[in-house]
Write a protein that holds these residues in place. Structure first.
Motif, PDB file in Angstrom:
ATOM      1  N   ALA A  57      -5.274  -4.715   0.318  1.00 36.36           N
ATOM      2  CA  ALA A  57      -4.089  -4.598  -0.534  1.00 36.36           C
ATOM      3  C   ALA A  57      -4.201  -5.510  -1.741  1.00 36.36           C
ATOM      4  O   ALA A  57      -3.854  -5.134  -2.866  1.00 36.36           O
TER       5      ALA A  57
ATOM      6  N   LEU B 291       0.814  -1.222   0.000  1.00 41.60           N
ATOM      7  CA  LEU B 291       0.000   0.000   0.000  1.00 41.60           C
ATOM      8  C   LEU B 291       0.846   1.270   0.000  1.00 41.60           C
ATOM      9  O   LEU B 291       0.326   2.356   0.247  1.00 41.60           O
TER      10      LEU B 291
ATOM     11  N   GLU C  23      -7.712   6.495  -2.155  1.00 41.89           N
ATOM     12  CA  GLU C  23      -7.911   5.255  -2.911  1.00 41.89           C
ATOM     13  C   GLU C  23      -8.866   4.302  -2.200  1.00 41.89           C
ATOM     14  O   GLU C  23      -9.586   3.537  -2.842  1.00 41.89           O
ATOM     15  N   VAL C  24      -8.845   4.320  -0.872  1.00 37.21           N
ATOM     16  CA  VAL C  24      -9.671   3.405  -0.078  1.00 37.21           C
ATOM     17  C   VAL C  24     -10.330   4.179   1.054  1.00 37.21           C
ATOM     18  O   VAL C  24      -9.685   4.996   1.715  1.00 37.21           O
TER      19      VAL C  24
ATOM     20  N   ALA D 182       0.514   2.251   3.776  1.00 37.98           N
ATOM     21  CA  ALA D 182      -0.483   3.241   3.373  1.00 37.98           C
ATOM     22  C   ALA D 182      -0.286   4.567   4.113  1.00 37.98           C
ATOM     23  O   ALA D 182       0.165   4.602   5.263  1.00 37.98           O
TER      24      ALA D 182
ATOM     25  N   LYS E 296      -0.407   4.698  -1.447  1.00 36.21           N
ATOM     26  CA  LYS E 296      -1.868   4.707  -1.422  1.00 36.21           C
ATOM     27  C   LYS E 296      -2.363   5.546  -0.234  1.00 36.21           C
ATOM     28  O   LYS E 296      -1.889   5.376   0.885  1.00 36.21           O
ATOM     29  N   ARG E 297      -3.304   6.414  -0.505  1.00 37.77           N
ATOM     30  CA  ARG E 297      -3.909   7.229   0.554  1.00 37.77           C
ATOM     31  C   ARG E 297      -5.218   6.561   0.973  1.00 37.77           C
ATOM     32  O   ARG E 297      -6.079   6.273   0.127  1.00 37.77           O
ATOM     33  N   VAL E 298      -5.331   6.316   2.273  1.00 37.76           N
ATOM     34  CA  VAL E 298      -6.464   5.553   2.805  1.00 37.76           C
ATOM     35  C   VAL E 298      -7.119   6.359   3.928  1.00 37.76           C
ATOM     36  O   VAL E 298      -6.440   6.949   4.767  1.00 37.76           O
TER      37      VAL E 298
ATOM     38  N   LEU F   8      -6.685  -4.096  -4.334  1.00 41.55           N
ATOM     39  CA  LEU F   8      -6.129  -2.980  -5.111  1.00 41.55           C
ATOM     40  C   LEU F   8      -5.149  -3.482  -6.159  1.00 41.55           C
ATOM     41  O   LEU F   8      -5.066  -2.923  -7.262  1.00 41.55           O
ATOM     42  N   THR F   9      -4.391  -4.534  -5.803  1.00 44.17           N
ATOM     43  CA  THR F   9      -3.430  -5.105  -6.752  1.00 44.17           C
ATOM     44  C   THR F   9      -4.136  -5.676  -7.969  1.00 44.17           C
ATOM     45  O   THR F   9      -3.640  -5.594  -9.103  1.00 44.17           O
TER      46      THR F   9
ATOM     47  N   PRO G 171     -13.686   6.666  -3.900  1.00 44.58           N
ATOM     48  CA  PRO G 171     -12.565   5.751  -3.672  1.00 44.58           C
ATOM     49  C   PRO G 171     -12.727   4.468  -4.488  1.00 44.58           C
ATOM     50  O   PRO G 171     -13.847   4.020  -4.745  1.00 44.58           O
TER      51      PRO G 171
END
Length: 399
Positions: free
Chosen positions: A393, A184, A266-267, A227, A187-189, A396-397, A317
């Motif tokens: 994770a 992550l 992203e999440v 993240a 990635k911004r969560v 997202l992959t 998201p």
């Protein structure tokens, strides 16, 4: 991804050794090269042939292999890897590591290296709780050894508790994080957590029994995978985790505003137990008893943060995860909530008083997604968070 990374995998002798086969496959899928070492005890659970076939490399078994030792092979093995992973790390192996013993290939490699080491413990719950194991674990942590797990759950021996080896994807995530290449990273969560307090007057409010423990654990687990976490929390009993951006709020409206300020992400993981209603006109003075009877309180609906974010036309998201605390018909109600809110996943649980989950240290959740209802065993809230973080994770992959 782990492209071009070399992992020296030491497989200890325990029933969890079978998971090492899947771990090898998962590592190679991500581009890592895996050099396997099996102990004599490990060969009672997995065969060198199966390990070699999956790794695509020779399996190392014996310290006194003259061909390899002609060039001090154990020294080269111990220092050519980017990371040494011990999975399963049995009580015996941990004891040898903590005591500085080197009487077989695995323990000698661990003594002869300056490469970072990650251990995935696996043993009976009584062995994990034994004072000797607790001392060894503390000593190894003090020596700089990193750990993933163990998890709580049912044991092969029929007992229940901490001691289960982490699942292969959890270990992969820990490896990626250890190598500074967490799944992550970048990635911004967003994670919301805790209850909200909706004021009645300056001294009274409407709230719920949420402690904020599960939301804090989720934020911590996501941060551990690399993240950049924005953690928006109501007035929780649990302190916020380290290493995240913390935004403290009190009311549902304040939480809604904070979520807007944190976007885009992203999440979005919406673990907060947001109050559904508020007093429409909270008094600015303490309400007093009156001979005229009880005060009349008019209620208004609070903003539905999860639904609003899940239905955003732009900037939504990639993955929106909601939580559902239910007391009956858990799966049915959670599935209906997922449809109604428009989120991708719902993490549902039964918070009936008899479960002890609301405000407790354990959780038993059901993950609702397009694939149906996936029931997880009861485990500690940190373990739930780690498992959820790995699934996030992985999702997202795949996108």
């Amino acid at each position: 991804m782990l492209s071009s990374k070399r992992i020296l995998l030491i497989i200890g002798g325990g029933i969890a050794a079978y998971k090492s086969l899947d771990l090898i496959r998962r590592l190679r899928e991500r581009g890592a090269a895996v050099t396997p070492v099996v102990t004599r005890a490990a060969e009672e659970f997995v065969t060198p042939l199966s390990v070699s076939a999956l790794a695509g490399e020779k399996v190392y078994r014996d310290l006194f292999d003259l061909t390899d030792e002609a060039e001090m092979g154990h020294i080269q093995l111990s220092r050519s890897a980017d990371l040494i992973v011990v999975a399963p790390a049995t009580a015996d192996l941990m004891g040898k590591m903590a005591g500085g013993l080197a009487n077989d290939l695995a323990s000698t490699l661990l003594m002869a290296t300056d490469t970072p080491v990650l251990c995935a413990p696996a043993m009976n719950v009584r062995m994990w709780d034994h004072p000797a194991t607790r001392r060894n674990h503390a000593q190894l942590e003090a020596d700089g050894i990193r750990f993933v797990g163990p998890n709580e759950g049912d044991m092969a021996c029929g007992e229940y508790g901490p001691g289960r080896m982490s699942e292969p994807l959890e270990i992969v995530a820990a490896i990626e994080a250890q190598l500074g290449n967490g799944p992550l990273v970048g990635k911004r969560v967003l994670v919301t957590s805790g209850p909200t307090h909706e004021p009645i007057d300056p001294v009274r409010y409407i709230a719920n029994r949420s402690s904020g423990a599960q939301g804090a654990a989720v934020a911590r687990a996501l941060s551990a995978l690399g993240a950049d976490v924005v953690f928006i929390t109501g007035p929780a009993d649990i302190p916020p985790p380290d290493g995240v951006s913390v935004v403290c709020v009190e009311t549902a409206q304040q939480m809604s505003d904070a979520v807007d300020a944190a976007l885009p992400v992203e999440v979005g993981v919406f673990a907060a137990a947001v109050a559904d209603w508020r007093v429409s006109s909270a008094s600015d003075k303490k309400l007093k008893k009156s001979r005229d009877g009880l005060p009349e309180l008019e209620f208004a609906e609070n903003p539905d943060i999860l639904k609003r974010v899940a239905h955003m036309e732009s900037g939504r998201p990639a993955l929106v995860v909601g939580f559902a605390a239910e007391t009956d018909n858990v799966i049915e109600h959670a599935m209906a909530k997922r449809t109604r809110k428009g989120c991708d996943w719902i993490v549902a649980n039964d918070v009936s008083p008899a479960t002890g989950i609301m405000g407790g240290s354990e959780n038993a959740v059901i993950l609702i997604s397009d694939e149906g209802a996936e029931e997880w065993p009861r485990m500690g809230k940190d373990d739930v968070a780690k498992r959820l973080a790995v699934k996030i994770a992985d999702a997202l992959t795949e996108q």
